[in-house]
Scaffold this motif. Structure first.
Motif, PDB file in Angstrom:
ATOM      1  N   VAL A   1     -25.332 -22.744 -11.643  1.00 18.27           N
ATOM      2  CA  VAL A   1     -24.887 -21.504 -10.795  1.00 18.27           C
ATOM      3  C   VAL A   1     -25.092 -19.966 -11.459  1.00 18.27           C
ATOM      4  O   VAL A   1     -25.514 -19.531 -12.552  1.00 18.27           O
ATOM      5  CB  VAL A   1     -23.236 -20.693 -10.568  1.00 18.27           C
ATOM      6  N   PHE A   2     -25.916 -19.396 -10.684  1.00 18.17           N
ATOM      7  CA  PHE A   2     -26.366 -17.932 -10.497  1.00 18.17           C
ATOM      8  C   PHE A   2     -25.040 -17.266  -9.750  1.00 18.17           C
ATOM      9  O   PHE A   2     -25.110 -17.408  -8.769  1.00 18.17           O
ATOM     10  CB  PHE A   2     -27.756 -17.503  -9.743  1.00 18.17           C
ATOM     11  N   THR A   3     -24.911 -15.697 -10.323  1.00 19.16           N
ATOM     12  CA  THR A   3     -23.667 -15.259  -9.912  1.00 19.16           C
ATOM     13  C   THR A   3     -23.980 -13.952 -10.056  1.00 19.16           C
ATOM     14  O   THR A   3     -24.796 -13.070 -11.025  1.00 19.16           O
ATOM     15  CB  THR A   3     -22.300 -16.079 -10.188  1.00 19.16           C
ATOM     16  N   GLU A   4     -23.148 -12.449  -9.852  1.00 19.33           N
ATOM     17  CA  GLU A   4     -22.906 -11.302 -10.431  1.00 19.33           C
ATOM     18  C   GLU A   4     -21.478 -10.997 -10.847  1.00 19.33           C
ATOM     19  O   GLU A   4     -20.578 -11.922  -9.842  1.00 19.33           O
ATOM     20  CB  GLU A   4     -23.885 -11.086  -9.186  1.00 19.33           C
ATOM     21  N   ALA A   5     -21.290 -10.576 -11.875  1.00 20.22           N
ATOM     22  CA  ALA A   5     -20.607  -9.670 -12.275  1.00 20.22           C
ATOM     23  C   ALA A   5     -19.434  -9.286 -11.773  1.00 20.22           C
ATOM     24  O   ALA A   5     -18.343  -9.207 -11.910  1.00 20.22           O
ATOM     25  CB  ALA A   5     -20.465  -8.450 -13.373  1.00 20.22           C
ATOM     26  N   SER A   6     -19.417  -8.899 -10.607  1.00 19.16           N
ATOM     27  CA  SER A   6     -18.657  -8.013  -9.761  1.00 19.16           C
ATOM     28  C   SER A   6     -18.322  -9.390  -7.722  1.00 19.16           C
ATOM     29  O   SER A   6     -17.666  -8.337  -7.493  1.00 19.16           O
ATOM     30  CB  SER A   6     -19.353  -6.418  -8.885  1.00 19.16           C
ATOM     31  N   MET A   7     -19.206  -9.607  -8.553  1.00 13.34           N
ATOM     32  CA  MET A   7     -18.835 -10.782  -6.916  1.00 13.34           C
ATOM     33  C   MET A   7     -18.702 -10.271  -6.256  1.00 13.34           C
ATOM     34  O   MET A   7     -18.235 -10.350  -4.601  1.00 13.34           O
ATOM     35  CB  MET A   7     -17.790 -11.721  -7.286  1.00 13.34           C
ATOM     36  N   THR A   8     -20.179  -9.213  -5.466  1.00 11.64           N
ATOM     37  CA  THR A   8     -20.015  -7.847  -4.340  1.00 11.64           C
ATOM     38  C   THR A   8     -21.688  -8.862  -3.342  1.00 11.64           C
ATOM     39  O   THR A   8     -22.503  -8.682  -4.619  1.00 11.64           O
ATOM     40  CB  THR A   8     -19.977  -6.521  -5.143  1.00 11.64           C
ATOM     41  N   PRO A   9     -21.242  -8.958  -2.668  1.00 11.48           N
ATOM     42  CA  PRO A   9     -22.612  -9.516  -1.871  1.00 11.48           C
ATOM     43  C   PRO A   9     -23.493  -8.404  -2.034  1.00 11.48           C
ATOM     44  O   PRO A   9     -23.064  -7.379  -1.375  1.00 11.48           O
ATOM     45  CB  PRO A   9     -22.162 -10.110  -0.145  1.00 11.48           C
ATOM     46  N   GLY A  10     -24.791  -9.075  -2.189  1.00 13.86           N
ATOM     47  CA  GLY A  10     -25.988  -8.386  -2.210  1.00 13.86           C
ATOM     48  C   GLY A  10     -26.106  -7.329  -3.321  1.00 13.86           C
ATOM     49  O   GLY A  10     -26.786  -6.068  -3.328  1.00 13.86           O
ATOM     50  N   SER A  11     -25.550  -7.586  -4.537  1.00 13.07           N
ATOM     51  CA  SER A  11     -25.944  -7.136  -5.795  1.00 13.07           C
ATOM     52  C   SER A  11     -26.803  -7.402  -6.759  1.00 13.07           C
ATOM     53  O   SER A  11     -27.268  -6.709  -7.481  1.00 13.07           O
ATOM     54  CB  SER A  11     -24.549  -7.299  -6.709  1.00 13.07           C
ATOM     55  N   TRP A  12     -28.251  -8.884  -6.110  1.00  5.29           N
ATOM     56  CA  TRP A  12     -28.455  -8.324  -6.566  1.00  5.29           C
ATOM     57  C   TRP A  12     -29.440  -9.266  -6.255  1.00  5.29           C
ATOM     58  O   TRP A  12     -29.068 -10.345  -5.016  1.00  5.29           O
ATOM     59  CB  TRP A  12     -28.814  -9.173  -8.041  1.00  5.29           C
ATOM     60  N   GLY A  13     -31.295 -10.122  -6.589  1.00  5.61           N
ATOM     61  CA  GLY A  13     -32.173 -10.513  -5.528  1.00  5.61           C
ATOM     62  C   GLY A  13     -32.690 -11.699  -5.335  1.00  5.61           C
ATOM     63  O   GLY A  13     -33.027 -12.498  -4.936  1.00  5.61           O
ATOM     64  N   GLY A  14     -31.253 -12.784  -6.102  1.00  3.67           N
ATOM     65  CA  GLY A  14     -31.384 -14.122  -5.974  1.00  3.67           C
ATOM     66  C   GLY A  14     -32.899 -14.775  -6.625  1.00  3.67           C
ATOM     67  O   GLY A  14     -33.334 -14.171  -7.559  1.00  3.67           O
ATOM     68  N   ILE A  15     -33.072 -15.982  -5.823  1.00  4.16           N
ATOM     69  CA  ILE A  15     -34.320 -17.050  -6.363  1.00  4.16           C
ATOM     70  C   ILE A  15     -35.738 -16.758  -6.015  1.00  4.16           C
ATOM     71  O   ILE A  15     -35.245 -16.799  -4.848  1.00  4.16           O
ATOM     72  CB  ILE A  15     -34.200 -18.122  -6.841  1.00  4.16           C
ATOM     73  N   ILE A  16     -36.302 -16.102  -6.373  1.00  5.25           N
ATOM     74  CA  ILE A  16     -37.617 -15.602  -5.381  1.00  5.25           C
ATOM     75  C   ILE A  16     -39.203 -16.765  -5.996  1.00  5.25           C
ATOM     76  O   ILE A  16     -39.574 -16.411  -7.308  1.00  5.25           O
ATOM     77  CB  ILE A  16     -37.933 -14.282  -5.319  1.00  5.25           C
ATOM     78  N   MET A  17     -39.247 -17.490  -4.840  1.00  4.81           N
ATOM     79  CA  MET A  17     -40.795 -18.082  -5.790  1.00  4.81           C
ATOM     80  C   MET A  17     -41.703 -17.907  -5.108  1.00  4.81           C
ATOM     81  O   MET A  17     -41.770 -17.614  -3.781  1.00  4.81           O
ATOM     82  CB  MET A  17     -39.917 -19.690  -5.713  1.00  4.81           C
ATOM     83  N   TYR A  18     -42.742 -17.879  -5.564  1.00  4.30           N
ATOM     84  CA  TYR A  18     -44.223 -17.590  -5.073  1.00  4.30           C
ATOM     85  C   TYR A  18     -45.322 -18.762  -5.326  1.00  4.30           C
ATOM     86  O   TYR A  18     -44.984 -19.463  -6.316  1.00  4.30           O
ATOM     87  CB  TYR A  18     -45.075 -16.354  -5.769  1.00  4.30           C
ATOM     88  N   GLY A  19     -46.413 -18.853  -4.146  1.00  3.06           N
ATOM     89  CA  GLY A  19     -47.212 -20.345  -4.132  1.00  3.06           C
ATOM     90  C   GLY A  19     -48.074 -20.108  -3.745  1.00  3.06           C
ATOM     91  O   GLY A  19     -48.266 -19.011  -3.789  1.00  3.06           O
ATOM     92  N   ASP A  20     -49.173 -20.746  -3.557  1.00  2.81           N
ATOM     93  CA  ASP A  20     -50.640 -20.500  -3.003  1.00  2.81           C
ATOM     94  C   ASP A  20     -50.171 -21.840  -2.000  1.00  2.81           C
ATOM     95  O   ASP A  20     -51.492 -22.249  -1.398  1.00  2.81           O
ATOM     96  CB  ASP A  20     -51.849 -20.741  -3.708  1.00  2.81           C
ATOM     97  N   ALA A  21     -49.609 -22.588  -1.311  1.00  4.56           N
ATOM     98  CA  ALA A  21     -49.663 -23.086  -0.283  1.00  4.56           C
ATOM     99  C   ALA A  21     -50.313 -22.422   0.926  1.00  4.56           C
ATOM    100  O   ALA A  21     -50.261 -21.219   1.234  1.00  4.56           O
ATOM    101  CB  ALA A  21     -48.572 -23.455  -0.089  1.00  4.56           C
ATOM    102  N   PRO A  22     -50.425 -23.105   2.482  1.00  2.43           N
ATOM    103  CA  PRO A  22     -50.912 -21.835   3.429  1.00  2.43           C
ATOM    104  C   PRO A  22     -49.921 -21.662   3.827  1.00  2.43           C
ATOM    105  O   PRO A  22     -48.697 -21.987   4.086  1.00  2.43           O
ATOM    106  CB  PRO A  22     -51.454 -23.247   3.720  1.00  2.43           C
ATOM    107  N   ILE A  23     -50.898 -19.903   4.373  1.00  2.15           N
ATOM    108  CA  ILE A  23     -49.525 -19.384   5.296  1.00  2.15           C
ATOM    109  C   ILE A  23     -50.342 -18.709   6.665  1.00  2.15           C
ATOM    110  O   ILE A  23     -51.586 -18.733   6.339  1.00  2.15           O
ATOM    111  CB  ILE A  23     -49.018 -17.677   5.035  1.00  2.15           C
TER     112      ILE A  23
END
Length: 385
Positions: A102-124
């Motif tokens: 579980v990845f969470t945030e101390a204040s339990m307020t929506p919009g408090s952090w950036g979440g999980i972001i993943m980058y690759g080099d697949a086609p776009i």
């Protein structure tokens, strides 16, 4: 003699049983620590409770692993927090149904952090057909390439809570899970995005597939994609919008008429009574196609989108209607709509006419099929109920 042998055998069993009953299991003490900065060497985080401080970047060549049952807590007071997997880096999260990570945030307020972001080099395929672009998360990182099989790791039984932070001038946004040109070598299974202030899941091109997704209480769209995302083996997506929410699924392709599209089967899109959009608008369709968005969607259950302005499926612009609907590039089969929501509607003054077989209904459609457990439970509430 026989009695003596029998007695010894019975005593032996008794002593053996006592020995087994006396065994004790030593509880594992959770590890603790702070996760911050750039990760340049592979690191395994044992079961434990960790804090996330700032934007943590897993650099190319490094692999970060989290053991089942771990909790990672961000803190809005530290500024912008996010876990970023750069192209060439890997994130391995080994959660289970009983012990999710579980990845969470101390204040339990929506919009408090950036979440999980993943980058690759697949086609776009971005705006005007470009094959590379710059991220919209405020990190300004490049994404896109030719490696369809890009492997960013394995995310299994992961819950991200209270993410979706809006940063810089308010136009750059992070989601619960953001996948920038992530490839088909990446495993995404049993993921939950809970009460984020932007999208639950967003795919920016790429070829990755995702199964068993739950988007619960996210302010913008539950599922969103662009840049020619082309994952074709996706299943069991469940969305519940409550309080604030825009579209269940927002589907676009940067106004590029692609010859391909994604495929998703077993979809449930639900909306609680009284849920409003971010700006209070009445138009909150379950599924919206725009800017040449397309794809195939099978076994779709839609419930709660009952409003004078809402429809189950909206074709937002005439170009999408011409190229994707009449061009047989949008296909919805086995659609079941609960309540009074109209099947589909136009965003402007044009007529929608799905070709034969491209839009069908089914009164026995079931939508997503997911098994409840600790991974679907937040504060004692089962998100699937």
């Amino acid at each position: 003699m026989k009695k003596l042998v029998l007695s010894l055998a019975v005593l032996s069993l008794l002593f053996t049983g006592c020995s087994e009953d006396d065994e004790t299991i030593t509880p594992v003490t959770p590890a603790t620590g702070e996760i911050s900065g750039d990760v340049t060497a592979s690191k395994n985080y044992a079961f434990g409770n960790y804090t996330l401080s700032g934007i943590v970047r897993i650099k190319s060549g490094a692999t970060v692993t989290f053991d089942a049952g771990s909790t990672i807590t961000a803190n809005n007071a530290n500024g912008v927090d996010a876990l970023v997997v750069e192209n060439g880096g890997k994130l391995i999260i080994n959660g289970t149904a009983a012990e999710p990570v579980v990845f969470t945030e101390a204040s339990m307020t929506p919009g408090s952090w950036g979440g999980i972001i993943m980058y690759g080099d697949a086609p776009i395929v971005g705006a005007s057909g470009v094959t590379t672009a710059t991220s919209e998360d405020g990190l300004f990182l490049p994404y896109g390439g030719t490696n369809s099989a890009h492997n960013g790791g394995s995310l299994k039984y992961v819950r991200v809570e209270y993410a979706g932070k809006k940063i810089t001038d308010g136009t750059s946004e992070m989601n619960g899970f953001s996948f920038y040109s992530v490839g088909s070598g990446t495993v995404l299974q049993n993921l939950v995005s809970y009460k984020g202030a932007d999208d639950g899941f967003e795919f920016y091109g790429g070829t990755v597939n995702a199964t068993n997704l739950i988007a619960y209480g996210n302010y913008d769209d539950s599922f969103d994609w662009q840049d020619g995302w082309r994952g074709e083996m996706n299943s069991n997506w469940y969305a519940y919008q409550t309080g604030t929410g825009n579209f269940g699924m927002e589907i676009e392709a940067k106004s590029v008429n692609n010859a391909f599209g994604p495929k998703v089967s077993n979809i449930t899109l639900k909306r609680a009574v009284g849920t409003l959009t971010e700006n209070g608008a009445a138009e909150y369709d379950a599924i919206q196609f725009k800017k040449q968005g397309n794809g195939e969607y099978i076994n779709v259950l839609i419930e709660g989108y009952d409003n004078a302005s809402a429809v189950a499926v909206r074709i937002q612009d005439a170009a999408t209607n011409t190229d994707q609907v009449t061009g047989n590039k949008i296909k919805l089969t086995g659609v079941k709509i609960m309540g009074t929501t109209p099947q589909y509607g136009a965003g402007a003054d044009f007529t929608i006419a799905f070709p034969t077989g491209q839009y069908t209904t089914n009164t026995t459609a079931t939508g997503a099929s997911l098994s409840a457990g600790a991974w679907t439970t937040v504060n004692g509430v089962n998100l699937l109920q």
